[in-house]
Design a protein around this motif. Structure first.
Motif, PDB file in Angstrom:
ATOM      1  N   ASN A 245       0.831  -1.204   0.000  1.00  0.00           N
ATOM      2  CA  ASN A 245       0.000   0.000   0.000  1.00  0.00           C
ATOM      3  C   ASN A 245       0.866   1.255   0.000  1.00  0.00           C
ATOM      4  O   ASN A 245       0.572   2.243  -0.675  1.00  0.00           O
ATOM      5  N   LYS A 246       1.943   1.209   0.767  1.00  0.00           N
ATOM      6  CA  LYS A 246       2.850   2.360   0.833  1.00  0.00           C
ATOM      7  C   LYS A 246       3.507   2.602  -0.528  1.00  0.00           C
ATOM      8  O   LYS A 246       3.625   3.742  -0.989  1.00  0.00           O
ATOM      9  N   SER A 249       1.076   4.123  -2.998  1.00  0.00           N
ATOM     10  CA  SER A 249       0.918   5.559  -2.775  1.00  0.00           C
ATOM     11  C   SER A 249       2.092   6.328  -3.369  1.00  0.00           C
ATOM     12  O   SER A 249       1.922   7.391  -3.982  1.00  0.00           O
ATOM     13  N   HIS A 253       1.743   9.176  -6.387  1.00  0.00           N
ATOM     14  CA  HIS A 253       2.197  10.560  -6.298  1.00  0.00           C
ATOM     15  C   HIS A 253       3.188  10.903  -7.408  1.00  0.00           C
ATOM     16  O   HIS A 253       3.192  12.010  -7.933  1.00  0.00           O
ATOM     17  N   LYS A 300      -4.606  17.901  -2.353  1.00  0.00           N
ATOM     18  CA  LYS A 300      -4.155  16.724  -1.620  1.00  0.00           C
ATOM     19  C   LYS A 300      -4.566  16.814  -0.147  1.00  0.00           C
ATOM     20  O   LYS A 300      -4.855  15.807   0.489  1.00  0.00           O
ATOM     21  N   PHE A 305      -6.700   9.638   3.419  1.00  0.00           N
ATOM     22  CA  PHE A 305      -6.430   8.238   3.171  1.00  0.00           C
ATOM     23  C   PHE A 305      -6.577   7.463   4.476  1.00  0.00           C
ATOM     24  O   PHE A 305      -5.962   7.814   5.482  1.00  0.00           O
TER      25      PHE A 305
END
Length: 346
Positions: A245-246, A249, A253, A300, A305
């Motif tokens: 998941n990290k 992300s 970005h 953002k 999240f």
């Protein structure tokens, strides 16, 4: 975003479909840059007019061709979408969902909440057989002809019940879309935290990434977000759902940064083709226009999240119930938001 490191659960080959594991958000972004993210990537940089015209002319064959009642417009009504990334590729037909996200959007506050769930999450819900959450879409697909209900509608119903919200729409993206979008952007820039090595002759996987800053093309970026464990000699450190998941992300970005560059503008046509050819959604075309019009300037800071984590006990991730409850509340709060009252101070 809370990320926990733990040993990678072995990738289990589900009875037929492999779990959504391959797809990561883009698990599929990691496999699938689900629509909201695709919309963000495409329009945040100022491409609203271009997309709007493409949709209006029917050049972008995405969405359902039916009218949207004014009171149901994304411009005035808070909406919730289910975003799925499937492990479907040219040589690997599968409906397992590596990416499972639910997004609530509020036009009054021009804000959003995004909840993500680990694909190996153990789901126990009244009316459904207990299983990994990533297996249900594939199961519903197999039953479409006998049930008369689309797998997409089944997923909206189930996830709405699980998260205590009404799910208005669902969007599914596959592996190939992720590869094509990254390649159209001429790669993404990431900082690889550790070496990653894994091979699989069955599906052609050949992951070999080295620690440090890197610019990744579509295939490598997919490897980066998909990586779970190593079978190489010597073995490299494994990765769990939360690590992925990290990385998803991070890739997202980087894609947004690329889209906001002049190079991104030049590549927009190729990016639209990638989305158009590899995405399925029940969002009406007019509603897509409404969303673009309403949210193209979302910042953002106004996107929350809420990744839900848990504890790995093979073969499942057992969800942290406190985090799940907090995620449900965040979705509900986002839908109920109203504009802040004007200040009485001069």
């Amino acid at each position: 975003m809370s990320i926990r490191n733990s040993s990678l659960p072995p990738r289990s080959l589900p009875k037929k479909p492999k779990r959504n594991n391959k797809k990561g958000f883009f698990a599929r972004l990691g496999k699938a840059i689900f629509i909201i993210f695709i919309i963000a990537v495409l329009v945040v940089g100022g491409y609203l007019t271009y997309l709007y015209v493409k949709l209006d002319q029917g050049v972008l064959d995405t969405g359902v061709d039916k009218p949207v009642a004014p009171e149901q417009s994304a411009k005035v009504k808070p909406l919730t979408m289910l975003l799925l990334g499937t492990d479907n590729r040219p040589k690997h037909v599968s409906y397992l969902t590596d990416v499972i996200m639910v997004v609530s959007l509020n036009p009054v506050t021009n804000s959003a909440t995004i909840v993500s769930l680990p694909r190996d999450s153990y789901l126990e819900l009244d009316g459904y057989k207990k299983d990994k959450i990533n297996a249900y879409y594939s199961r519903f697909k197999k039953k479409e002809k006998t049930s008369g209900i689309s797998a997409e509608d089944e997923m909206k119903t189930m996830m709405g019940k699980y998260l205590d919200v009404d799910v208005d729409y669902v969007t599914i993206l596959d592996f190939q879309a992720f590869r094509d979008v990254v390649d159209a952007l001429n790669g993404v820039n990431v900082n690889i935290s550790a070496d990653m090595c894994y091979t699989d002759s069955v599906d052609g996987t050949d992951i070999n990434l080295k620690e440090g800053p890197a610019k990744l093309g579509g295939d490598e970026a997919l490897d980066y977000v998909r990586y779970r464990k190593s079978n190489c000699v010597p073995k490299t450190k494994g990765s769990d759902d939360f690590d992925r998941n990290k990385r998803q992300s991070e890739v997202l970005h980087s894609m947004i940064d690329k889209m906001q560059s002049l190079g991104g503008v030049a590549k927009l046509g190729s990016i639209l083709d990638a989305v158009n050819n590899n995405m399925k959604t029940d969002i009406e075309r007019d509603q897509l226009k409404n969303m673009m019009t309403e949210y193209y300037k979302i910042s953002k800071e106004d996107v929350e999240f809420k990744p839900v984590t848990g504890t790995w006990r093979s073969p499942y991730v057992y969800i942290n119930e406190e985090e799940l409850d907090a995620a449900k509340q965040s979705l509900q709060d986002r839908l109920a938001e109203v504009s802040p009252a004007p200040s009485d101070s001069p």
